[in-house]
Design a protein around this motif. Sequence first.
Motif, short mmCIF file in Angstrom:
data_model
loop_
_atom_site.label_atom_id
_atom_site.label_comp_id
_atom_site.label_asym_id
_atom_site.label_seq_id
_atom_site.Cartn_x
_atom_site.Cartn_y
_atom_site.Cartn_z
N ASP A 100 -34.08 38.59 -20.75
CA ASP A 100 -33.94 37.97 -19.23
C ASP A 100 -35.04 37.87 -18.42
O ASP A 100 -35.34 37.02 -17.96
CB ASP A 100 -32.81 38.75 -18.81
CG ASP A 100 -31.45 38.61 -19.53
OD1 ASP A 100 -31.33 37.67 -20.24
OD2 ASP A 100 -30.58 39.19 -19.01
N LEU A 101 -35.84 39.16 -18.23
CA LEU A 101 -36.85 39.19 -17.39
C LEU A 101 -38.11 38.22 -17.85
O LEU A 101 -38.80 37.91 -17.04
CB LEU A 101 -37.63 40.85 -17.42
CG LEU A 101 -36.42 41.77 -16.95
CD1 LEU A 101 -36.99 43.28 -16.94
CD2 LEU A 101 -36.23 41.37 -15.42
N GLU A 102 -38.19 38.09 -19.03
CA GLU A 102 -39.05 37.11 -19.48
C GLU A 102 -39.10 35.63 -19.11
O GLU A 102 -39.72 34.91 -18.65
CB GLU A 102 -39.15 37.19 -21.12
CG GLU A 102 -40.09 38.23 -21.60
CD GLU A 102 -39.98 38.34 -23.14
OE1 GLU A 102 -41.33 38.46 -23.75
OE2 GLU A 102 -39.20 38.16 -23.70
N ARG A 103 -37.78 35.34 -19.23
CA ARG A 103 -37.19 34.06 -18.75
C ARG A 103 -37.17 33.73 -17.50
O ARG A 103 -37.50 32.66 -16.99
CB ARG A 103 -35.60 33.77 -19.33
CG ARG A 103 -35.37 33.66 -20.74
CD ARG A 103 -33.96 33.05 -20.95
NE ARG A 103 -32.73 33.79 -20.65
CZ ARG A 103 -32.48 34.90 -21.55
NH1 ARG A 103 -33.13 34.77 -22.87
NH2 ARG A 103 -31.54 35.61 -21.17
N VAL A 104 -37.15 34.60 -16.56
CA VAL A 104 -37.63 34.45 -14.91
C VAL A 104 -38.93 34.63 -14.55
O VAL A 104 -39.14 34.44 -13.46
CB VAL A 104 -36.43 35.48 -14.27
CG1 VAL A 104 -34.98 35.31 -14.46
CG2 VAL A 104 -36.68 36.77 -14.42
N GLY A 105 -39.90 35.06 -15.62
CA GLY A 105 -41.05 35.28 -15.22
C GLY A 105 -41.73 36.32 -14.86
O GLY A 105 -42.98 36.80 -14.28
#
Length: 172
Positions: A100-105
């Motif tokens: 999730d943290l990767e998807r939001v950058g």
Amino acid sequence: MKVNRSQSAPPEKTAPDTAEAAEAGCSAHEGMRRLIQLLPRITRGLRRRPAGPIVLDNVPLGPTHGSALALIQENRGVTVGALATALDLGMATVSGLVADLERVGFAERSPDPADRRRTLVRIVPGSESLVEVWLEGATAPIMRALQQLRADERTTFVKAMGLLEQELNTPG
């Protein structure tokens, strides 16, 4: 001794009276009574914070994401396993949080330069200020409350919360 239940309960103490009582010390029973009143209010307040949960790129980020992000920021690179241990969550759950943290950058996974077999999770370069703003918003009320305490009081408070967590989560 018989208690007359028809009598009204004493009026609720106001915050200043409660603070004065805390300065003078309180019994374990008084402390328990106040915690039973305060903990649900604190929990509701944390859930209502404008900083969390928030939705970025259709990904809802909540308090657990904030905890993971703070650990990633603090450690400047940490494995998913270390995050799972620190958060007391399963590997699959933490892997999902990191995704999730990767998807939001906010976070990225990359090989550990010291051991290419390991993967580290880091804050995405260039997003540090956005991460900091989000974390500050999520933790501001807690920081303001802790800053009102002396260092020895903060130490005692954190120790007490740790003991309470241990008692609540230890079987038997």
